[in-house]
Design an enzyme around this catalytic site. Sequence first.
Site, PDB file in Angstrom:
ATOM      1  N   GLY A 238     -53.256  26.921  10.111  1.00  0.00           N
ATOM      2  CA  GLY A 238     -51.872  26.184   9.858  1.00  0.00           C
ATOM      3  C   GLY A 238     -51.786  24.805   9.915  1.00  0.00           C
ATOM      4  O   GLY A 238     -50.602  24.493   9.601  1.00  0.00           O
ATOM      5  N   GLY A 294     -56.937  27.159   6.118  1.00  0.00           N
ATOM      6  CA  GLY A 294     -57.037  27.657   4.656  1.00  0.00           C
ATOM      7  C   GLY A 294     -56.518  26.417   3.793  1.00  0.00           C
ATOM      8  O   GLY A 294     -57.152  25.600   3.337  1.00  0.00           O
ATOM      9  N   ARG A 331     -44.959  29.327  -5.283  1.00  0.00           N
ATOM     10  CA  ARG A 331     -44.643  28.752  -4.069  1.00  0.00           C
ATOM     11  C   ARG A 331     -43.260  27.897  -4.131  1.00  0.00           C
ATOM     12  O   ARG A 331     -42.434  28.238  -3.205  1.00  0.00           O
ATOM     13  CB  ARG A 331     -45.515  27.585  -3.498  1.00  0.00           C
ATOM     14  CG  ARG A 331     -46.919  28.016  -3.437  1.00  0.00           C
ATOM     15  CD  ARG A 331     -47.635  27.172  -2.585  1.00  0.00           C
ATOM     16  NE  ARG A 331     -47.238  26.890  -1.373  1.00  0.00           N
ATOM     17  CZ  ARG A 331     -46.645  25.747  -0.945  1.00  0.00           C
ATOM     18  NH1 ARG A 331     -46.602  24.796  -1.960  1.00  0.00           N
ATOM     19  NH2 ARG A 331     -46.337  25.434   0.277  1.00  0.00           N
ATOM     20  N   TYR A 335     -40.884  29.853  -1.359  1.00  0.00           N
ATOM     21  CA  TYR A 335     -40.713  29.100  -0.242  1.00  0.00           C
ATOM     22  C   TYR A 335     -39.981  27.710  -0.272  1.00  0.00           C
ATOM     23  O   TYR A 335     -39.970  26.739   0.581  1.00  0.00           O
ATOM     24  CB  TYR A 335     -41.990  28.561   0.428  1.00  0.00           C
ATOM     25  CG  TYR A 335     -43.169  29.590   0.786  1.00  0.00           C
ATOM     26  CD1 TYR A 335     -43.075  30.545   1.497  1.00  0.00           C
ATOM     27  CD2 TYR A 335     -44.451  29.171  -0.034  1.00  0.00           C
ATOM     28  CE1 TYR A 335     -44.175  31.553   1.660  1.00  0.00           C
ATOM     29  CE2 TYR A 335     -45.461  30.283   0.209  1.00  0.00           C
ATOM     30  CZ  TYR A 335     -45.460  31.297   0.949  1.00  0.00           C
ATOM     31  OH  TYR A 335     -46.165  32.269   1.034  1.00  0.00           O
ATOM     32  N   CYS A 362     -38.245  34.988 -17.514  1.00  0.00           N
ATOM     33  CA  CYS A 362     -37.047  35.220 -17.397  1.00  0.00           C
ATOM     34  C   CYS A 362     -36.554  35.365 -15.996  1.00  0.00           C
ATOM     35  O   CYS A 362     -36.226  36.601 -15.588  1.00  0.00           O
ATOM     36  CB  CYS A 362     -36.851  36.519 -17.923  1.00  0.00           C
ATOM     37  SG  CYS A 362     -37.550  36.108 -19.858  1.00  0.00           S
ATOM     38  N   GLU A 363     -36.421  34.405 -15.304  1.00  0.00           N
ATOM     39  CA  GLU A 363     -35.728  34.382 -13.760  1.00  0.00           C
ATOM     40  C   GLU A 363     -35.205  32.814 -13.649  1.00  0.00           C
ATOM     41  O   GLU A 363     -35.930  31.827 -13.916  1.00  0.00           O
ATOM     42  CB  GLU A 363     -36.617  34.386 -12.950  1.00  0.00           C
ATOM     43  CG  GLU A 363     -37.550  35.841 -12.598  1.00  0.00           C
ATOM     44  CD  GLU A 363     -36.743  37.205 -11.988  1.00  0.00           C
ATOM     45  OE1 GLU A 363     -35.849  36.634 -11.396  1.00  0.00           O
ATOM     46  OE2 GLU A 363     -37.018  38.435 -12.341  1.00  0.00           O
TER      47      GLU A 363
HETATM   48  C1  PLP Z   1     -53.090  32.716   6.780  1.00  0.00           C
HETATM   49  C2  PLP Z   1     -53.878  32.396   7.943  1.00  0.00           C
HETATM   50  C3  PLP Z   1     -54.672  31.467   8.106  1.00  0.00           C
HETATM   51  C4  PLP Z   1     -54.817  30.365   7.354  1.00  0.00           C
HETATM   52  O1  PLP Z   1     -53.406  29.576   7.237  1.00  0.00           O
HETATM   53  P1  PLP Z   1     -53.423  28.142   6.572  1.00  0.00           P
HETATM   54  O2  PLP Z   1     -52.033  27.630   6.951  1.00  0.00           O
HETATM   55  O3  PLP Z   1     -53.622  28.236   5.360  1.00  0.00           O
HETATM   56  O4  PLP Z   1     -54.295  27.293   7.380  1.00  0.00           O
HETATM   57  C5  PLP Z   1     -55.422  31.618   9.353  1.00  0.00           C
HETATM   58  N1  PLP Z   1     -55.618  32.550  10.193  1.00  0.00           N
HETATM   59  C6  PLP Z   1     -54.682  33.688   9.895  1.00  0.00           C
HETATM   60  C7  PLP Z   1     -54.949  34.856  10.751  1.00  0.00           C
HETATM   61  C8  PLP Z   1     -53.907  33.736   8.879  1.00  0.00           C
HETATM   62  O5  PLP Z   1     -53.165  34.808   8.555  1.00  0.00           O
END
Ligand code: PLP
Length: 433
Positions: A238, A294, A331, A335, A362-363
């Site tokens: 996150g 991630g 994205r 979002y 086409c959006e």
């Molecule tokens: C998506 C996800 C992550 C990674 O989130 P990031 O924001 O990309 O770091 C980590 N753990 C779980 C369980 C997730 O679903």
Amino acid sequence: MHSFRYHNGNLHCEGVDLERVAEKYGTPLYVYSAGTILDHYRRLNSALRDLDHSICYAVKANSNRAILNLLLREGAGFDIVSGGELFRVLAAGGDPQKCTFAGVGKSQDEIEYALDQRVLSFNVESEAELAYIDRIARSKDLRAPIALRVNPDVDAGTHRYVSTGRSENKFGIALDRAAEVYERAARLPNIAIRGVQMHIGSQITDAAPFAEAIAKVTALILQLKEQFALDFFSVGGGIGIVYESSFASGSGDWWSEKDRITATSTLPLTIHDYAAAILPPLRALGLRVLLEPGRLLVGNAGVLLTRVRYIKQTEHKKFVIVDAGMNDLIRPALYQSYHEIVPVREPDDSARELVDVVGPVCESGDFFAQDRELTKMHEGDLAALMSAGAYGFVMASNYNSRPLPAEVLVQGESFSLVRRRQTMEDLVRGECN
Ligand SMILES: *Cc1c(COP(=O)(O)O)cnc(C)c1O
């Protein structure tokens, strides 16, 4: 770390001229910097060196095999959310015993596959799933290693589509019910309790919610440690990155400041801040810690290269129509997210104009920027949509029957195709009349 910068008048990724790459492989094209990914991984690892920890890269952010392979050679484990992601990790040469399996809706096939491969842990999101995993493990005469995903009910201050740690989200088990569900888990014969897991959301740009969430689950973990042989506490991922910088105005380097998640950051969160916030409460727990970043590792390591097809002036607006669409990078549409748009040829004058940058799909939601002041662009110009390394290609689709773009990985002076562009034949493969 300077991964994307102008050199000899052209935007480079590491030592590679992006115009050359676009000429060789066409556009739209994803280009990733191996050096940036490794730099982020190493900096996170080193900020946490005083803690017994393992980094399990969240595969869903960017699941190209070459990137998985790059990270596993650094010693990374993986956080997966489907059987398909487990398959990818194995195809890349990864160790299933370094994989944690998350997700609210695991299927029987996925659970069987993960059990057969001996994943490190199933991160369980409901009591129904716990009972289901127990049943499947029994049929195989195995014990399924599990962690419960607890929902600490904290507000991570992020977009509502990527917030996961509030009590109204579909994720996890409410903190005040968790102890009871652990007791149930302990009574299930084919379940082995291994840890505790949480993940409060994505693109979080303040360290406080991470610390708050850890503080909220601390009492539970200390209690569980007395009862069970816990192996780990996973704090999820996150960590947010910077999407807006002053790069486009030419006043900033993308990666100049050493310890910043990105360089010209106006946001406070750095790897250092993140580590400083989570280290003290985690050390006090005396448990191995898993992290599941991630976006942090790959987000700013990738760009989507696109070429301007047409300039369209209407009564109200000027549209720059590019060859990448929302099917390639969703994205902004999904979002309302921001991607900086940078010309590949370094602009030699500062003429700027207000434009919408739109794709061919086409959006009306198919845009990358609206009413944005950009360097004047012309037909045939190449541009880079910055910070497209996470949740970019992985969310691409064939909508409008557009073949998926190719992907290239840059390492120093060299670059290689790590996924070829789809062909027309690929579009109808598996279909019949
Ligand atoms: C998506 C996800 C992550 C990674 O989130 P990031 O924001 O990309 O770091 C980590 N753990 C779980 C369980 C997730 O679903």
